[in-house]
Design an enzyme around this catalytic site. Sequence first.
Site, PDB file in Angstrom:
ATOM      1  N   CYS A   1       0.842  -1.208   0.000  1.00  0.00           N
ATOM      2  CA  CYS A   1       0.000   0.000   0.000  1.00  0.00           C
ATOM      3  C   CYS A   1       0.872   1.251   0.000  1.00  0.00           C
ATOM      4  O   CYS A   1       0.541   2.246  -0.666  1.00  0.00           O
ATOM      5  CB  CYS A   1      -0.911   0.030   1.225  1.00  0.00           C
ATOM      6  SG  CYS A   1      -1.993  -1.398   1.335  1.00  0.00           S
TER       7      CYS A   1
ATOM      8  N   ARG B   1      -7.860  -4.420  -3.037  1.00  0.00           N
ATOM      9  CA  ARG B   1      -7.405  -3.259  -3.828  1.00  0.00           C
ATOM     10  C   ARG B   1      -8.394  -3.068  -4.978  1.00  0.00           C
ATOM     11  O   ARG B   1      -8.223  -3.653  -6.049  1.00  0.00           O
ATOM     12  CB  ARG B   1      -5.988  -3.498  -4.379  1.00  0.00           C
ATOM     13  CG  ARG B   1      -4.966  -3.700  -3.288  1.00  0.00           C
ATOM     14  CD  ARG B   1      -3.568  -3.925  -3.817  1.00  0.00           C
ATOM     15  NE  ARG B   1      -2.785  -4.569  -2.791  1.00  0.00           N
ATOM     16  CZ  ARG B   1      -2.223  -3.949  -1.753  1.00  0.00           C
ATOM     17  NH1 ARG B   1      -2.319  -2.647  -1.630  1.00  0.00           N
ATOM     18  NH2 ARG B   1      -1.546  -4.627  -0.836  1.00  0.00           N
TER      19      ARG B   1
HETATM   20  C1  BEZ Z   1       0.625  -4.615   1.876  1.00  0.00           C
HETATM   21  O1  BEZ Z   1       1.830  -4.820   1.910  1.00  0.00           O
HETATM   22  O2  BEZ Z   1       0.152  -3.553   1.492  1.00  0.00           O
HETATM   23  C2  BEZ Z   1      -0.294  -5.701   2.323  1.00  0.00           C
HETATM   24  C3  BEZ Z   1       0.076  -7.012   2.092  1.00  0.00           C
HETATM   25  C4  BEZ Z   1      -0.769  -8.021   2.527  1.00  0.00           C
HETATM   26  C5  BEZ Z   1      -1.949  -7.718   3.175  1.00  0.00           C
HETATM   27  C6  BEZ Z   1      -2.328  -6.399   3.351  1.00  0.00           C
HETATM   28  C7  BEZ Z   1      -1.481  -5.388   2.946  1.00  0.00           C
END
Ligand code: BEZ
Length: 236
Positions: free
Chosen positions: A52, A135
């Site tokens: 993110c 997402r």
């Molecule tokens: C992230 O790195 O943004 C992420 C990865 C797995 C689950 C939720 C967020």
Amino acid sequence: MENDQARPMPRIGDKAPAFKAATTQGEIDFPKQYEGSWVIFFSHPADFTPVCTSEFMTFATLEPKFAELGCKLVGLSVDGLYSHIAWLRTIKEKIEYKGMKDVEVKFPLIEDITMEVAKSYGMIQPGEAATKAVRAVFVIDPKGMIRAIIYYPLSMGRNFDELLRVVQALKTADAFSIATPADWRPGDEVIVPTAGSCGVAKSRMDGKEEGVTCKDWFFCTKKIDKEKVLSTIVKK
Ligand code: BEZ
């Protein structure tokens, strides 16, 4: 709402569900206050997570490119406002990624701790995560209609070339009444919709329609210069 399974997911061609919410840039009245603009309304799973973070840095860096297309950005996660503010401050002060640093996120990030907004947009997909948004990307037009929807899983960061291409293609299709073929980019040939009457189809096939080339009655293309496309879809 008690039964979220029964709640319909918004679809392409639907009006974007309306809501009011708190954001890092103040109260938002969505999509009403964005009337007249294109909007990318997107969700991310959680603040203070690496994928993110890379996405927010990229969205913020590309914000001027989206703005050239008359497209504004609005983000959402089910975190609270203080988490959002602390995360965005940390990104600006500490994170350097792929040459991006000192990145300030100026577009609004919605707090949605009740998950009401996320649920109304089908952003909570329990098979992937019951307490985080996937997402999601909703491309919404100046009339508040949903024109494209893309979902990515938690593990995968979005492709920003594609997000820009989607807005370019939708604006071009609207402006020139055409469709865009696979992997289209401004300057590539476009698809001329199938002619509604036999006379038009025949004159196209006979090469009588200016600039239109047909391989068969259902597959006709024409060239629109890159400059003409860009001068139409890019705001001066
Ligand atoms: C992230 O790195 O943004 C992420 C990865 C797995 C689950 C939720 C967020």
